[in-house]
Design a protein around this motif. Structure first.
Motif, PDB file in Angstrom:
ATOM      1  N   PRO A 133       0.819  -1.225   0.000  1.00  0.00           N
ATOM      2  CA  PRO A 133       0.000   0.000   0.000  1.00  0.00           C
ATOM      3  C   PRO A 133       0.849   1.270   0.000  1.00  0.00           C
ATOM      4  N   LEU A 134       0.787   2.032   1.088  1.00  0.00           N
ATOM      5  CA  LEU A 134       1.517   3.297   1.140  1.00  0.00           C
ATOM      6  C   LEU A 134       3.018   3.018   1.074  1.00  0.00           C
ATOM      7  N   TYR A 135       3.703   3.617   0.120  1.00  0.00           N
ATOM      8  CA  TYR A 135       5.146   3.394  -0.026  1.00  0.00           C
ATOM      9  C   TYR A 135       5.909   4.321   0.915  1.00  0.00           C
ATOM     10  N   LYS A 136       5.480   5.579   0.950  1.00  0.00           N
ATOM     11  CA  LYS A 136       6.075   6.499   1.930  1.00  0.00           C
ATOM     12  C   LYS A 136       5.201   7.725   2.143  1.00  0.00           C
ATOM     13  N   SER A 137       5.335   8.286   3.325  1.00  0.00           N
ATOM     14  CA  SER A 137       4.660   9.534   3.666  1.00  0.00           C
ATOM     15  C   SER A 137       5.708  10.424   4.313  1.00  0.00           C
ATOM     16  N   VAL A 138       5.930  11.590   3.732  1.00  0.00           N
ATOM     17  CA  VAL A 138       7.001  12.463   4.212  1.00  0.00           C
ATOM     18  C   VAL A 138       6.422  13.836   4.542  1.00  0.00           C
ATOM     19  N   THR A 139       6.740  14.327   5.715  1.00  0.00           N
ATOM     20  CA  THR A 139       6.359  15.701   6.055  1.00  0.00           C
ATOM     21  C   THR A 139       7.525  16.591   5.635  1.00  0.00           C
ATOM     22  N   ILE A 140       7.328  17.350   4.559  1.00  0.00           N
ATOM     23  CA  ILE A 140       8.435  18.150   4.011  1.00  0.00           C
ATOM     24  C   ILE A 140       8.665  19.395   4.861  1.00  0.00           C
ATOM     25  N   ASN A 141       7.616  20.027   5.261  1.00  0.00           N
ATOM     26  CA  ASN A 141       7.712  21.073   6.277  1.00  0.00           C
ATOM     27  C   ASN A 141       6.373  21.127   6.998  1.00  0.00           C
ATOM     28  N   ASN A 142       6.210  22.080   7.899  1.00  0.00           N
ATOM     29  CA  ASN A 142       5.016  22.133   8.747  1.00  0.00           C
ATOM     30  C   ASN A 142       3.716  21.842   8.039  1.00  0.00           C
ATOM     31  N   ASP A 143       3.579  22.380   6.832  1.00  0.00           N
ATOM     32  CA  ASP A 143       2.268  22.259   6.191  1.00  0.00           C
ATOM     33  C   ASP A 143       2.346  21.623   4.807  1.00  0.00           C
ATOM     34  N   THR A 144       3.373  20.826   4.563  1.00  0.00           N
ATOM     35  CA  THR A 144       3.499  20.176   3.258  1.00  0.00           C
ATOM     36  C   THR A 144       3.729  18.684   3.443  1.00  0.00           C
ATOM     37  N   GLN A 145       2.822  17.895   2.886  1.00  0.00           N
ATOM     38  CA  GLN A 145       2.914  16.447   3.040  1.00  0.00           C
ATOM     39  C   GLN A 145       2.999  15.776   1.678  1.00  0.00           C
ATOM     40  N   LEU A 146       3.948  14.862   1.546  1.00  0.00           N
ATOM     41  CA  LEU A 146       4.141  14.090   0.319  1.00  0.00           C
ATOM     42  C   LEU A 146       3.785  12.640   0.611  1.00  0.00           C
ATOM     43  N   LEU A 147       2.951  12.051  -0.259  1.00  0.00           N
ATOM     44  CA  LEU A 147       2.590  10.643  -0.075  1.00  0.00           C
ATOM     45  C   LEU A 147       2.780   9.895  -1.385  1.00  0.00           C
ATOM     46  N   VAL A 148       3.391   8.715  -1.294  1.00  0.00           N
ATOM     47  CA  VAL A 148       3.678   7.903  -2.486  1.00  0.00           C
ATOM     48  C   VAL A 148       3.056   6.520  -2.308  1.00  0.00           C
ATOM     49  N   TRP A 149       2.415   6.049  -3.363  1.00  0.00           N
ATOM     50  CA  TRP A 149       1.795   4.713  -3.345  1.00  0.00           C
ATOM     51  C   TRP A 149       2.469   3.838  -4.384  1.00  0.00           C
ATOM     52  N   GLN A 150       2.816   2.619  -3.990  1.00  0.00           N
ATOM     53  CA  GLN A 150       3.303   1.655  -4.986  1.00  0.00           C
ATOM     54  C   GLN A 150       2.132   0.762  -5.347  1.00  0.00           C
ATOM     55  N   ILE A 151       1.784   0.782  -6.611  1.00  0.00           N
ATOM     56  CA  ILE A 151       0.522   0.150  -7.029  1.00  0.00           C
ATOM     57  C   ILE A 151       0.764  -1.324  -7.351  1.00  0.00           C
ATOM     58  N   THR A 152       0.502  -2.151  -6.371  1.00  0.00           N
ATOM     59  CA  THR A 152       0.636  -3.597  -6.614  1.00  0.00           C
ATOM     60  C   THR A 152      -0.735  -4.269  -6.603  1.00  0.00           C
TER      61      THR A 152
END
Ligand code: COA
Length: 213
Positions: free
Chosen positions: A2-21
């Protein structure tokens, strides 16, 4: 996976990556879609595209949103109803979103040799620091440059912007994993920053207003 990674880049910026298997059906069962998006996903010809689209809804749910919080402007740019900015990408096995109170862009591209053949279509000033003789790094850097330009295009979303003529990615190194770029278009002369990361055979790029980094 499911979720490959979730990164909080700064206080109000969130990056989420999904690996589609997951299969289409597995993803489909786990998301609730607006009628308009249901029609859109049913109308997609490729299952890969459908899985990319559905996995983005999984990422939205991970971030505490749902498809009902997302809408598209006429230009195709996605927006969140709470006023936060969102940018979306999907490429083969991966999808990713970035959510921020500021305007941001995201792009994920598979690294492929064939980018060499089209380099002249999207690069200009960048040739001053690119070295085609080191082919592997050349492909890696071209893919970053392409991703930066796609991400900036998504941030700005103005018709008429040319990757080659209006967007310049300043010299960077693969070790730095970040850099700067300028967009010069009509009255616009803006600086941006970007981050990039190579994930398996893909290159992920996020772009930000210059103040963000
Ligand atoms: C629209 C565009 C940015 C999409 O990028 P892509 O790499 O093909 O595909 P991605 O998966 O990374 O991104 C697709 C997502 O971008 C978003 N998007 C589409 N149009 C957008 C716009 N005008 N502004 C911001 N985001 C946009 C959507 O969220 C879309 O996914 P979704 O519809 O499933 O939600 C791209 O097709 C494009 O038009 N690029 C500019 C054209 C150009 O100059 N090309 C190069 C010439 S050398």
């Amino acid at each position: 996976m499911p979720l490959y990674k979730s990164v909080t880049i700064n206080n109000d910026t969130q990056l989420l990556v999904w690996q589609i298997t997951e299969s289409h059906d597995t993803l489909f069962k786990q998301v609730r879609l607006k009628d308009v998006c249901l029609a859109r996903v049913e109308g997609m010809k490729s299952e890969q595209h459908q899985r990319g689209f559905l996995s983005v809804r999984m990422l939205l749910q991970e971030a505490g949103y749902s498809d009902f919080d997302l809408y598209y402007a006429n230009d195709g740019k996605p927006h969140l109803r709470d006023g936060k900015n969102i940018s979306i990408t999907h490429s083969h096995d991966f999808s990713a979103i970035i959510i921020s109170s500021r305007n941001t862009g995201i792009d994920m591209e598979m690294r492929r040799d064939k980018i060499i053949k089209i380099a002249h279509k999207f690069c200009s000033s960048e040739f001053s620091y690119l070295n085609p003789e080191q082919q592997n790094d050349y492909i890696r850097m071209l893919t970053v440059i392409w991703g930066v330009k796609e991400a900036l295009f998504k941030m700005i979303s103005l018709p008429g912007i040319s990757f080659k003529q209006h967007i310049d990615v300043d010299a960077f190194t693969l070790e730095d994993t970040n850099g700067t770029a300028t967009v010069t278009f009509e009255k616009m002369n803006n600086n941006y920053t970007f981050l990039f990361e190579e994930i398996e055979g893909f290159t992920l790029v996020c772009s930000f207003e210059a103040i963000n980094l």
